[in-house]
Scaffold this active site. Structure first.
Site, PDB file in Angstrom:
ATOM      1  N   ARG A  66       0.825  -1.211   0.000  1.00 29.99           N
ATOM      2  CA  ARG A  66       0.000   0.000   0.000  1.00 29.99           C
ATOM      3  C   ARG A  66       0.861   1.265   0.000  1.00 29.99           C
ATOM      4  O   ARG A  66       0.378   2.350  -0.300  1.00 29.99           O
ATOM      5  CB  ARG A  66      -0.975  -0.004   1.194  1.00 29.99           C
ATOM      6  CG  ARG A  66      -1.899   1.207   1.232  1.00 29.99           C
ATOM      7  CD  ARG A  66      -3.180   0.988   2.043  1.00 29.99           C
ATOM      8  NE  ARG A  66      -2.997   0.187   3.236  1.00 29.99           N
ATOM      9  CZ  ARG A  66      -2.418   0.607   4.364  1.00 29.99           C
ATOM     10  NH1 ARG A  66      -1.970   1.834   4.455  1.00 29.99           N
ATOM     11  NH2 ARG A  66      -2.300  -0.208   5.397  1.00 29.99           N
ATOM     12  N   TYR A 120     -17.878  14.517 -16.145  1.00 29.69           N
ATOM     13  CA  TYR A 120     -18.258  13.109 -16.066  1.00 29.69           C
ATOM     14  C   TYR A 120     -19.285  12.951 -14.942  1.00 29.69           C
ATOM     15  O   TYR A 120     -19.153  13.581 -13.888  1.00 29.69           O
ATOM     16  CB  TYR A 120     -16.998  12.284 -15.778  1.00 29.69           C
ATOM     17  CG  TYR A 120     -17.276  10.847 -15.453  1.00 29.69           C
ATOM     18  CD1 TYR A 120     -17.772   9.992 -16.424  1.00 29.69           C
ATOM     19  CD2 TYR A 120     -17.053  10.348 -14.175  1.00 29.69           C
ATOM     20  CE1 TYR A 120     -18.045   8.667 -16.124  1.00 29.69           C
ATOM     21  CE2 TYR A 120     -17.318   9.026 -13.870  1.00 29.69           C
ATOM     22  CZ  TYR A 120     -17.822   8.188 -14.849  1.00 29.69           C
ATOM     23  OH  TYR A 120     -18.083   6.886 -14.550  1.00 29.69           O
ATOM     24  N   ASP A 185      -9.476  17.500 -16.150  1.00 30.61           N
ATOM     25  CA  ASP A 185      -9.667  16.087 -16.476  1.00 30.61           C
ATOM     26  C   ASP A 185      -9.371  15.946 -17.965  1.00 30.61           C
ATOM     27  O   ASP A 185     -10.130  16.428 -18.811  1.00 30.61           O
ATOM     28  CB  ASP A 185     -11.101  15.672 -16.128  1.00 30.61           C
ATOM     29  CG  ASP A 185     -11.335  14.170 -16.332  1.00 30.61           C
ATOM     30  OD1 ASP A 185     -10.686  13.590 -17.222  1.00 30.61           O
ATOM     31  OD2 ASP A 185     -12.179  13.601 -15.611  1.00 30.61           O
ATOM     32  N   LYS A 210      -9.656   4.432 -19.645  1.00 39.17           N
ATOM     33  CA  LYS A 210     -10.101   4.771 -21.000  1.00 39.17           C
ATOM     34  C   LYS A 210      -8.934   4.649 -21.985  1.00 39.17           C
ATOM     35  O   LYS A 210      -8.449   3.563 -22.201  1.00 39.17           O
ATOM     36  CB  LYS A 210     -10.736   6.165 -20.970  1.00 39.17           C
ATOM     37  CG  LYS A 210     -11.693   6.394 -19.780  1.00 39.17           C
ATOM     38  CD  LYS A 210     -12.943   5.520 -19.809  1.00 39.17           C
ATOM     39  CE  LYS A 210     -13.758   5.549 -18.520  1.00 39.17           C
ATOM     40  NZ  LYS A 210     -14.148   6.841 -18.008  1.00 39.17           N
TER      41      LYS A 210
HETATM   42  C1  LIG Z   1     -14.650   7.367 -16.745  1.00 40.91           C
HETATM   43  C2  LIG Z   1     -14.311   8.764 -16.381  1.00 40.91           C
HETATM   44  C3  LIG Z   1     -13.956   9.089 -15.065  1.00 40.91           C
HETATM   45  C4  LIG Z   1     -13.988   8.076 -13.940  1.00 40.91           C
HETATM   46  O1  LIG Z   1     -13.006   7.109 -14.100  1.00 40.91           O
HETATM   47  P1  LIG Z   1     -13.131   5.604 -13.513  1.00 40.91           P
HETATM   48  O2  LIG Z   1     -11.844   4.992 -13.959  1.00 40.91           O
HETATM   49  O3  LIG Z   1     -14.349   4.994 -14.138  1.00 40.91           O
HETATM   50  O4  LIG Z   1     -13.262   5.707 -12.040  1.00 40.91           O
HETATM   51  C5  LIG Z   1     -13.571  10.388 -14.799  1.00 40.91           C
HETATM   52  N1  LIG Z   1     -13.547  11.332 -15.772  1.00 40.91           N
HETATM   53  C6  LIG Z   1     -13.899  11.046 -17.044  1.00 40.91           C
HETATM   54  C7  LIG Z   1     -13.875  12.128 -18.074  1.00 40.91           C
HETATM   55  C8  LIG Z   1     -14.293   9.769 -17.392  1.00 40.91           C
HETATM   56  O5  LIG Z   1     -14.664   9.493 -18.653  1.00 40.91           O
END
Ligand SMILES: *Cc1c(COP(=O)(O)O)cnc(C)c1O
Length: 386
Positions: A66, A120, A185, A210
């Protein structure tokens, strides 16, 4: 600076995080699955435990999984290099990364966040619900400066935004933030198309699930930032345990090597689909940054996602596709379609969804690496049926 600083982005994507391979005599990253490590010198380890708990990264044994993992650290250093950041800190998911940013900032006494919609759905919900004890003020991009208070710790934006693909002028926003860190983001653009730190942002967040992973088989999140902010994030990670698994760290490092090729190929198809959709009689509107006339000009192309409004029942289009997968998420090798109002943005209040342009007839496609002609046949046939 490594000698790689002179190399192009594509070259660095292949080689970052792999500096010691020749010395180790390996060609792929070693995966360290240990949860614990031999600790013979207890007094020495005690001092190092304290360092880990303060967010530092002392050399030597990780002591416990951790606190640190060398496979994950490779992915972190590679991603930091690609975003042009001093440091990067990886988490179990994008939302764990977002939570750590909020908790680290709140722990420093700044509980107020200014955010620009749309975000998101999960981020919108986390901020709006105040589940972590933070308070959010939603602002228009031009109204951000006016909402900043003495206790504001972050300004949070997404560009292009999920799911409407609205682009924000990040350099102008960074100016308006003054001393308050701007968190961008960058999940949709990836560092291939946009590097917010070069525009004045101080924190870049990714859902690594993603494009960075890129194959729909790994969940992760990562924050690229300065070392000061990174220490706060590691402190939270050690304390709360939202660590990235080493196998995920391995897959994400591997994903980075092909990131530029994947993103540019998917972007070319997305642009072509956006053009064809614009001319389709069943389409009321296409939202694709590459077709917008008045753009901030910070993103190298329109990206690999297309959103559009159907003149008809959007649910029928989703039900009719055969090659394209009806599923949430994005950034994988295969093309995905989803209905944001039902799925990714369901947790946003209906009125806020509507105000943010996330209507009942909006669909979002994440374009993959299939041949664009096959994608268009599938999509246009589904539109004709709907
Ligand atoms: C999917 C997504 C998230 C969240 O990510 P996870 O890996 O599903 O927790 C945050 N911001 C954007 C723009 C996303 O597409």
């Amino acid at each position: 600076m490594t000698p790689r600083a002179a190399h192009s982005f594509a070259t660095r994507a292949v080689h970052a995080g792999r500096d010691d391979f020749a010395e180790l005599g390996v060609h792929a990253a070693p995966i360290d699955l240990s949860t614990t490590y031999p600790a013979v010198d207890c007094a020495g380890e005690a001092a190092r435990i304290e360092e880990f708990a303060s967010g530092a990264q002392p050399a030597g044994s990780p002591i416990y999984a951790r606190l640190h993992n060398p496979t994950v650290a490779r992915f972190e250093s590679a991603l930091a290099e690609l975003e042009g950041a001093e440091s990067a800190v990886a988490f179990a998911s994008g939302m764990a990364a977002m939570s750590a940013c909020l908790l680290a900032t709140a722990a420093a006494g700044k509980r107020h966040v200014v955010a620009v919609r749309p975000l998101y759905g999960g981020s919108d919900h986390l901020l709006g619900s105040g589940l972590l004890g933070t308070e959010v003020t939603w602002a228009e991009p031009k109204g951000v400066a006016a909402e900043i208070r003495p206790d504001t710790g972050l300004v949070i934006v997404e560009s292009p935004a999920n799911p409407t693909l609205t682009e924000l002028d990040l350099a102008a926003l960074a100016d308006d933030c003054g001393q308050v860190p701007l968190l961008v983001d960058n999940t949709f653009a990836t560092p291939v198309l946009q590097r917010p730190l070069g525009l004045g942002a101080l924190v870049v967040l990714h859902s690594a699930t993603k494009f960075l992973g890129g194959h729909g088989d790994v969940l992760g999140g990562v924050v690229a930032c300065g070392e000061d902010f990174a220490r706060g994030l590691r402190q939270i990670r050690v304390a709360t345990g939202g660590v990235l698994h080493p196998l995920a760290g391995y897959l994400l490092l591997r994903g980075l090597a092909t990131l530029p090729v994947r993103v540019r190929a998917a972007q070319a198809s997305a642009h072509e689909l956006a053009l064809r959709l614009s001319a389709h009689p069943k389409i009321a509107a296409v939202h694709y940054p590459g077709l917008a006339v008045d753009r901030p000009g910070q993103m190298d192309g329109g990206g690999a996602l297309v959103a559009f409004e159907v003149d008809g029942d959007a649910h029928e289009v989703v039900a009719a596709v055969e090659l394209i997968t009806p599923a949430v998420s994005l950034g994988s090798v295969d093309t995905l379609i989803q209905h944001p109002a039902s799925l990714t943005h369901r947790v946003v209040r209906a009125a806020d969804r509507e105000a943010g342009g996330i209507g009942e007839n909006l669909l979002r496609v994440s374009v993959g690496l299939e041949d664009v002609e096959d994608l268009w046949s599938d999509l246009s046939r589904a539109l004709d049926l709907a």
